[in-house]
Design a protein around this motif. Structure first.
Motif, PDB file in Angstrom:
ATOM      1  N   ASN A 119      10.569  37.072  79.462  1.00 39.10           N
ATOM      2  CA  ASN A 119      10.354  37.153  80.876  1.00 39.10           C
ATOM      3  C   ASN A 119       9.803  35.621  81.281  1.00 39.10           C
ATOM      4  O   ASN A 119       9.245  35.539  82.294  1.00 39.10           O
ATOM      5  CB  ASN A 119       9.434  38.033  81.351  1.00 39.10           C
ATOM      6  CG  ASN A 119       9.764  38.511  82.750  1.00 39.10           C
ATOM      7  OD1 ASN A 119      11.031  38.801  83.164  1.00 39.10           O
ATOM      8  ND2 ASN A 119       8.809  38.844  83.673  1.00 39.10           N
ATOM      9  N   ASN A 122      11.137  34.218  84.746  1.00 37.80           N
ATOM     10  CA  ASN A 122      10.445  35.024  85.898  1.00 37.80           C
ATOM     11  C   ASN A 122       8.770  34.710  86.034  1.00 37.80           C
ATOM     12  O   ASN A 122       8.363  34.647  87.247  1.00 37.80           O
ATOM     13  CB  ASN A 122      10.631  36.405  85.867  1.00 37.80           C
ATOM     14  CG  ASN A 122      12.292  36.805  86.197  1.00 37.80           C
ATOM     15  OD1 ASN A 122      12.785  36.073  86.766  1.00 37.80           O
ATOM     16  ND2 ASN A 122      12.498  37.530  85.267  1.00 37.80           N
ATOM     17  N   THR A 126       6.975  33.285  89.201  1.00 43.72           N
ATOM     18  CA  THR A 126       5.700  33.740  89.863  1.00 43.72           C
ATOM     19  C   THR A 126       4.488  32.865  90.000  1.00 43.72           C
ATOM     20  O   THR A 126       3.838  32.894  90.899  1.00 43.72           O
ATOM     21  CB  THR A 126       5.516  35.150  89.173  1.00 43.72           C
ATOM     22  OG1 THR A 126       6.565  35.978  89.160  1.00 43.72           O
ATOM     23  CG2 THR A 126       4.304  35.889  89.637  1.00 43.72           C
ATOM     24  N   ASP A 159      21.925  37.139  84.562  1.00 44.88           N
ATOM     25  CA  ASP A 159      20.762  38.170  84.754  1.00 44.88           C
ATOM     26  C   ASP A 159      19.727  37.994  83.976  1.00 44.88           C
ATOM     27  O   ASP A 159      18.701  38.950  83.855  1.00 44.88           O
ATOM     28  CB  ASP A 159      21.453  39.488  84.473  1.00 44.88           C
ATOM     29  CG  ASP A 159      21.890  39.832  83.007  1.00 44.88           C
ATOM     30  OD1 ASP A 159      21.904  38.667  82.239  1.00 44.88           O
ATOM     31  OD2 ASP A 159      22.608  40.723  82.780  1.00 44.88           O
ATOM     32  N   LEU A 161      17.119  36.112  84.894  1.00 50.35           N
ATOM     33  CA  LEU A 161      16.276  35.879  86.049  1.00 50.35           C
ATOM     34  C   LEU A 161      16.373  36.928  86.804  1.00 50.35           C
ATOM     35  O   LEU A 161      17.447  37.242  87.192  1.00 50.35           O
ATOM     36  CB  LEU A 161      16.510  34.601  86.997  1.00 50.35           C
ATOM     37  CG  LEU A 161      16.075  33.477  85.912  1.00 50.35           C
ATOM     38  CD1 LEU A 161      16.636  32.123  86.507  1.00 50.35           C
ATOM     39  CD2 LEU A 161      14.621  33.222  85.602  1.00 50.35           C
ATOM     40  N   SER A 162      15.311  37.171  87.576  1.00 48.59           N
ATOM     41  CA  SER A 162      15.390  38.300  88.774  1.00 48.59           C
ATOM     42  C   SER A 162      16.030  37.693  90.055  1.00 48.59           C
ATOM     43  O   SER A 162      16.130  36.236  90.080  1.00 48.59           O
ATOM     44  CB  SER A 162      13.964  38.712  89.329  1.00 48.59           C
ATOM     45  OG  SER A 162      13.223  37.549  89.865  1.00 48.59           O
ATOM     46  N   LYS A 163      16.580  38.334  90.858  1.00 49.45           N
ATOM     47  CA  LYS A 163      17.006  37.735  92.021  1.00 49.45           C
ATOM     48  C   LYS A 163      16.208  36.740  92.820  1.00 49.45           C
ATOM     49  O   LYS A 163      16.570  35.618  93.227  1.00 49.45           O
ATOM     50  CB  LYS A 163      17.578  38.790  93.086  1.00 49.45           C
ATOM     51  CG  LYS A 163      18.241  38.167  94.197  1.00 49.45           C
ATOM     52  CD  LYS A 163      19.091  39.071  95.059  1.00 49.45           C
ATOM     53  CE  LYS A 163      19.904  38.690  96.069  1.00 49.45           C
ATOM     54  NZ  LYS A 163      19.389  37.694  96.693  1.00 49.45           N
ATOM     55  N   SER A 165      13.662  35.039  91.598  1.00 51.54           N
ATOM     56  CA  SER A 165      13.554  33.651  90.727  1.00 51.54           C
ATOM     57  C   SER A 165      14.565  33.042  90.743  1.00 51.54           C
ATOM     58  O   SER A 165      14.839  31.726  91.016  1.00 51.54           O
ATOM     59  CB  SER A 165      13.179  33.990  89.353  1.00 51.54           C
ATOM     60  OG  SER A 165      12.170  34.887  89.138  1.00 51.54           O
ATOM     61  N   ASP A 166      15.983  33.732  90.696  1.00 51.79           N
ATOM     62  CA  ASP A 166      17.359  33.054  91.026  1.00 51.79           C
ATOM     63  C   ASP A 166      17.343  32.228  92.427  1.00 51.79           C
ATOM     64  O   ASP A 166      17.993  31.077  92.315  1.00 51.79           O
ATOM     65  CB  ASP A 166      18.453  33.965  90.568  1.00 51.79           C
ATOM     66  CG  ASP A 166      19.926  33.195  90.082  1.00 51.79           C
ATOM     67  OD1 ASP A 166      19.303  32.351  89.442  1.00 51.79           O
ATOM     68  OD2 ASP A 166      20.538  33.866  90.203  1.00 51.79           O
TER      69      ASP A 166
END
Length: 258
Positions: A119, A122, A126, A159, A161-163, A165-166
Protein backbone atom coordinates in the motif's frame (compact mmCIF):
# COMPACT_ATOMS: atom_id res chain seq x y z
CA UNK A 1 -1.69 -29.74 -12.01
CA UNK A 2 -4.43 -28.55 -14.33
CA UNK A 3 -5.18 -25.59 -12.08
CA UNK A 4 -1.52 -24.55 -12.03
CA UNK A 5 -1.27 -24.74 -15.81
CA UNK A 6 -4.42 -22.72 -16.33
CA UNK A 7 -3.17 -20.12 -13.85
CA UNK A 8 0.13 -19.91 -15.72
CA UNK A 9 -1.74 -19.44 -18.99
CA UNK A 10 -3.77 -16.57 -17.55
CA UNK A 11 -0.64 -14.96 -16.13
CA UNK A 12 1.37 -15.28 -19.34
CA UNK A 13 -1.52 -13.84 -21.36
CA UNK A 14 -1.65 -10.77 -19.13
CA UNK A 15 2.10 -10.23 -19.18
CA UNK A 16 2.59 -10.20 -22.95
CA UNK A 17 -0.20 -7.81 -23.89
CA UNK A 18 2.00 -4.70 -24.07
CA UNK A 19 3.02 -2.76 -27.17
CA UNK A 20 5.59 0.02 -27.46
CA UNK A 21 4.01 3.47 -27.82
CA UNK A 22 6.47 4.66 -30.48
CA UNK A 23 5.47 1.70 -32.66
CA UNK A 24 1.77 2.25 -31.98
CA UNK A 25 2.24 5.88 -33.07
CA UNK A 26 3.73 4.68 -36.36
CA UNK A 27 1.00 2.12 -36.90
CA UNK A 28 -1.92 4.42 -36.09
CA UNK A 29 -0.39 7.51 -37.70
CA UNK A 30 -0.03 9.98 -34.83
CA UNK A 31 2.92 12.03 -33.59
CA UNK A 32 4.17 12.08 -30.00
CA UNK A 33 4.59 15.80 -29.40
CA UNK A 34 4.32 17.30 -25.93
CA UNK A 35 3.48 20.70 -27.42
CA UNK A 36 0.46 19.34 -29.32
CA UNK A 37 -2.17 20.30 -26.76
CA UNK A 38 -4.86 20.56 -29.43
CA UNK A 39 -4.26 16.99 -30.63
CA UNK A 40 -4.47 15.69 -27.06
CA UNK A 41 -7.76 17.47 -26.42
CA UNK A 42 -9.24 16.44 -29.77
CA UNK A 43 -8.43 12.81 -28.95
CA UNK A 44 -10.00 13.09 -25.50
CA UNK A 45 -13.13 14.68 -26.97
CA UNK A 46 -13.42 11.80 -29.44
CA UNK A 47 -13.26 9.30 -26.59
CA UNK A 48 -15.99 11.18 -24.72
CA UNK A 49 -18.26 11.58 -27.73
CA UNK A 50 -18.07 8.00 -28.96
CA UNK A 51 -18.64 5.94 -25.83
CA UNK A 52 -15.08 4.62 -25.70
CA UNK A 53 -15.20 4.36 -21.90
CA UNK A 54 -17.74 1.57 -22.36
CA UNK A 55 -16.41 -0.07 -25.51
CA UNK A 56 -12.91 0.69 -26.79
CA UNK A 57 -12.76 -2.03 -29.46
CA UNK A 58 -13.24 0.32 -32.42
CA UNK A 59 -10.00 1.32 -34.14
CA UNK A 60 -10.67 5.03 -33.71
CA UNK A 61 -11.31 4.58 -29.99
CA UNK A 62 -8.05 2.65 -29.71
CA UNK A 63 -6.12 5.28 -31.66
CA UNK A 64 -7.47 8.25 -29.73
CA UNK A 65 -6.92 6.54 -26.39
CA UNK A 66 -3.31 5.84 -27.35
CA UNK A 67 -2.83 9.51 -28.26
CA UNK A 68 -4.10 10.58 -24.85
CA UNK A 69 -2.31 7.86 -22.89
CA UNK A 70 1.04 8.24 -24.66
CA UNK A 71 1.19 11.97 -23.99
CA UNK A 72 -0.15 11.63 -20.44
CA UNK A 73 2.55 9.11 -19.56
CA UNK A 74 5.45 10.65 -21.47
CA UNK A 75 5.15 14.41 -21.26
CA UNK A 76 5.98 16.71 -18.32
CA UNK A 77 3.00 17.56 -16.13
CA UNK A 78 3.17 21.20 -17.21
CA UNK A 79 2.47 20.17 -20.82
CA UNK A 80 -0.62 18.08 -20.06
CA UNK A 81 -3.97 19.93 -20.28
CA UNK A 82 -6.00 19.74 -17.08
CA UNK A 83 -8.85 18.04 -18.94
CA UNK A 84 -6.49 15.19 -19.82
CA UNK A 85 -5.35 14.84 -16.21
CA UNK A 86 -8.95 14.78 -15.01
CA UNK A 87 -10.46 12.55 -17.72
CA UNK A 88 -7.72 10.15 -18.75
CA UNK A 89 -8.41 7.44 -16.19
CA UNK A 90 -12.05 7.10 -17.27
CA UNK A 91 -10.74 4.89 -20.10
CA UNK A 92 -8.20 2.75 -18.24
CA UNK A 93 -10.47 -0.26 -17.86
CA UNK A 94 -11.93 -0.36 -21.37
CA UNK A 95 -8.86 0.58 -23.43
CA UNK A 96 -5.42 -1.04 -23.67
CA UNK A 97 -2.37 1.11 -22.96
CA UNK A 98 1.02 1.01 -24.66
CA UNK A 99 4.40 1.09 -22.91
CA UNK A 100 6.25 4.37 -22.41
CA UNK A 101 7.95 6.08 -19.46
CA UNK A 102 8.13 9.75 -18.62
CA UNK A 103 10.62 11.66 -20.76
CA UNK A 104 14.20 11.86 -19.54
CA UNK A 105 15.05 14.99 -17.53
CA UNK A 106 18.76 15.88 -17.55
CA UNK A 107 20.16 16.21 -14.03
CA UNK A 108 17.29 14.44 -12.29
CA UNK A 109 18.06 11.38 -10.11
CA UNK A 110 16.93 7.87 -10.95
CA UNK A 111 13.40 7.07 -9.83
CA UNK A 112 12.96 4.73 -6.87
CA UNK A 113 11.72 1.27 -7.69
CA UNK A 114 7.94 0.99 -7.65
CA UNK A 115 6.46 -1.54 -5.22
CA UNK A 116 3.12 -2.63 -6.62
CA UNK A 117 2.31 -5.33 -4.06
CA UNK A 118 1.79 -3.20 -0.96
CA UNK A 119 0.00 0.00 0.00
CA UNK A 120 3.05 2.25 -0.36
CA UNK A 121 1.50 4.48 -3.02
CA UNK A 122 -1.66 5.12 -1.04
CA UNK A 123 0.33 5.60 2.16
CA UNK A 124 2.51 8.16 0.39
CA UNK A 125 -0.54 10.10 -0.80
CA UNK A 126 -2.12 10.05 2.66
CA UNK A 127 1.11 11.30 4.22
CA UNK A 128 1.33 14.10 1.65
CA UNK A 129 -2.26 15.17 2.27
CA UNK A 130 -1.73 15.23 6.03
CA UNK A 131 1.53 17.17 5.71
CA UNK A 132 0.00 19.84 3.48
CA UNK A 133 2.26 18.99 0.52
CA UNK A 134 -0.41 20.19 -1.91
CA UNK A 135 0.45 23.74 -0.84
CA UNK A 136 4.16 23.34 -0.10
CA UNK A 137 6.22 20.45 -1.46
CA UNK A 138 9.62 21.73 -0.35
CA UNK A 139 10.21 19.34 2.57
CA UNK A 140 12.22 16.14 2.16
CA UNK A 141 9.21 14.17 3.40
CA UNK A 142 6.88 15.63 0.79
CA UNK A 143 9.38 15.07 -2.01
CA UNK A 144 10.16 11.48 -1.03
CA UNK A 145 6.47 10.62 -0.76
CA UNK A 146 5.72 12.31 -4.06
CA UNK A 147 8.32 10.19 -5.84
CA UNK A 148 6.87 7.04 -4.26
CA UNK A 149 3.39 8.05 -5.36
CA UNK A 150 4.69 8.98 -8.81
CA UNK A 151 6.35 5.64 -9.57
CA UNK A 152 3.43 3.57 -8.28
CA UNK A 153 1.08 5.67 -10.41
CA UNK A 154 3.29 5.35 -13.49
CA UNK A 155 4.55 1.76 -13.22
CA UNK A 156 1.85 -0.29 -11.46
CA UNK A 157 -1.56 -1.53 -12.53
CA UNK A 158 -4.27 1.11 -12.46
CA UNK A 159 -6.10 -0.43 -9.51
CA UNK A 160 -2.97 -0.42 -7.30
CA UNK A 161 -3.87 3.10 -6.17
CA UNK A 162 -7.17 4.09 -4.59
CA UNK A 163 -9.30 6.55 -6.53
CA UNK A 164 -8.36 9.28 -4.04
CA UNK A 165 -4.65 8.68 -4.62
CA UNK A 166 -5.07 8.28 -8.38
CA UNK A 167 -6.94 11.56 -8.66
CA UNK A 168 -4.94 13.31 -5.95
CA UNK A 169 -1.53 12.91 -7.56
CA UNK A 170 -2.50 15.46 -10.17
CA UNK A 171 -3.27 17.99 -7.43
CA UNK A 172 0.14 17.30 -5.89
CA UNK A 173 1.91 17.71 -9.23
CA UNK A 174 1.41 21.47 -9.18
CA UNK A 175 3.28 22.08 -5.92
CA UNK A 176 5.75 19.26 -6.62
CA UNK A 177 6.44 20.22 -10.25
CA UNK A 178 10.18 20.51 -9.56
CA UNK A 179 10.37 17.04 -7.98
CA UNK A 180 11.53 14.91 -10.89
CA UNK A 181 13.20 11.55 -11.43
CA UNK A 182 14.19 9.44 -14.41
CA UNK A 183 12.80 5.99 -15.12
CA UNK A 184 14.82 5.71 -18.35
CA UNK A 185 18.50 5.95 -19.17
CA UNK A 186 20.11 9.21 -20.28
CA UNK A 187 19.91 8.31 -23.96
CA UNK A 188 16.14 8.36 -24.17
CA UNK A 189 15.10 6.71 -27.44
CA UNK A 190 11.51 6.04 -26.49
CA UNK A 191 10.19 7.96 -29.49
CA UNK A 192 11.96 5.60 -31.89
CA UNK A 193 10.26 2.39 -32.95
CA UNK A 194 13.03 -0.15 -33.32
CA UNK A 195 11.06 -3.32 -34.08
CA UNK A 196 10.58 -4.55 -37.64
CA UNK A 197 6.78 -4.21 -37.68
CA UNK A 198 6.18 -7.68 -39.14
CA UNK A 199 2.43 -8.14 -39.06
CA UNK A 200 1.59 -4.43 -38.82
CA UNK A 201 -0.57 -3.04 -41.57
CA UNK A 202 1.47 -0.07 -42.85
CA UNK A 203 0.66 -0.39 -46.49
CA UNK A 204 1.55 -2.87 -49.19
CA UNK A 205 4.92 -1.37 -50.12
CA UNK A 206 6.37 -1.42 -46.62
CA UNK A 207 5.03 -4.90 -45.95
CA UNK A 208 6.69 -6.16 -49.13
CA UNK A 209 9.95 -4.56 -48.08
CA UNK A 210 9.89 -6.40 -44.76
CA UNK A 211 9.02 -9.64 -46.50
CA UNK A 212 12.08 -9.29 -48.74
CA UNK A 213 14.34 -8.67 -45.76
CA UNK A 214 12.87 -11.43 -43.66
CA UNK A 215 13.12 -14.12 -46.31
CA UNK A 216 16.31 -13.10 -48.09
CA UNK A 217 18.21 -16.04 -46.61
CA UNK A 218 15.61 -18.55 -47.78
CA UNK A 219 14.98 -19.88 -44.28
CA UNK A 220 11.23 -19.36 -44.50
CA UNK A 221 8.68 -19.98 -47.16
CA UNK A 222 6.56 -16.99 -48.17
CA UNK A 223 4.26 -16.04 -45.31
CA UNK A 224 5.62 -18.81 -43.08
CA UNK A 225 6.79 -17.50 -39.70
CA UNK A 226 6.14 -20.63 -37.72
CA UNK A 227 9.78 -21.02 -36.65
CA UNK A 228 10.43 -17.35 -36.01
CA UNK A 229 10.56 -16.33 -32.36
CA UNK A 230 9.05 -12.91 -31.65
CA UNK A 231 8.84 -10.63 -28.67
CA UNK A 232 5.52 -8.94 -27.80
CA UNK A 233 6.76 -5.71 -29.40
CA UNK A 234 7.66 -7.36 -32.71
CA UNK A 235 4.21 -7.04 -34.27
CA UNK A 236 1.00 -5.09 -33.99
CA UNK A 237 -0.60 -8.34 -32.92
CA UNK A 238 2.48 -9.50 -31.02
CA UNK A 239 0.54 -9.95 -27.82
CA UNK A 240 -1.92 -12.25 -29.51
CA UNK A 241 0.91 -14.16 -31.19
CA UNK A 242 2.77 -14.71 -27.93
CA UNK A 243 -0.40 -15.56 -26.07
CA UNK A 244 -1.40 -18.11 -28.70
CA UNK A 245 2.02 -19.77 -28.58
CA UNK A 246 1.92 -19.91 -24.80
CA UNK A 247 -1.59 -21.30 -24.89
CA UNK A 248 -0.58 -24.04 -27.32
CA UNK A 249 2.32 -25.11 -25.12
CA UNK A 250 0.23 -25.20 -21.99
CA UNK A 251 -2.66 -26.99 -23.65
CA UNK A 252 -0.16 -29.61 -24.85
CA UNK A 253 1.03 -30.05 -21.29
CA UNK A 254 -2.54 -30.34 -20.06
CA UNK A 255 -3.31 -33.03 -22.65
CA UNK A 256 -0.19 -34.95 -21.64
CA UNK A 257 -1.29 -35.28 -18.02
CA UNK A 258 -4.99 -35.73 -18.71
Amino acid sequence: TLLTLLTALATSSAEVDVHVCACEAEEFGYTIDCAAEGAMLDALNYLKSNGCATDCMAAECEKNYLIVQTHHDYCPEADIPEAIEDGFHDYDESCTACAISRAFTPGAPDCPAAVCTDNSGNDAYTAMAEAGCKSDCSSDECQANFLTLRVVHDDCAHDTLSKASDDGIHDMEVACAAVLCNAVAGEDKQLECTDDHDGHDHGEGEEDSHDDEDHADGDHADGDHADEEKTPEDTGSGAATATTAGAAALIGAIMAIA
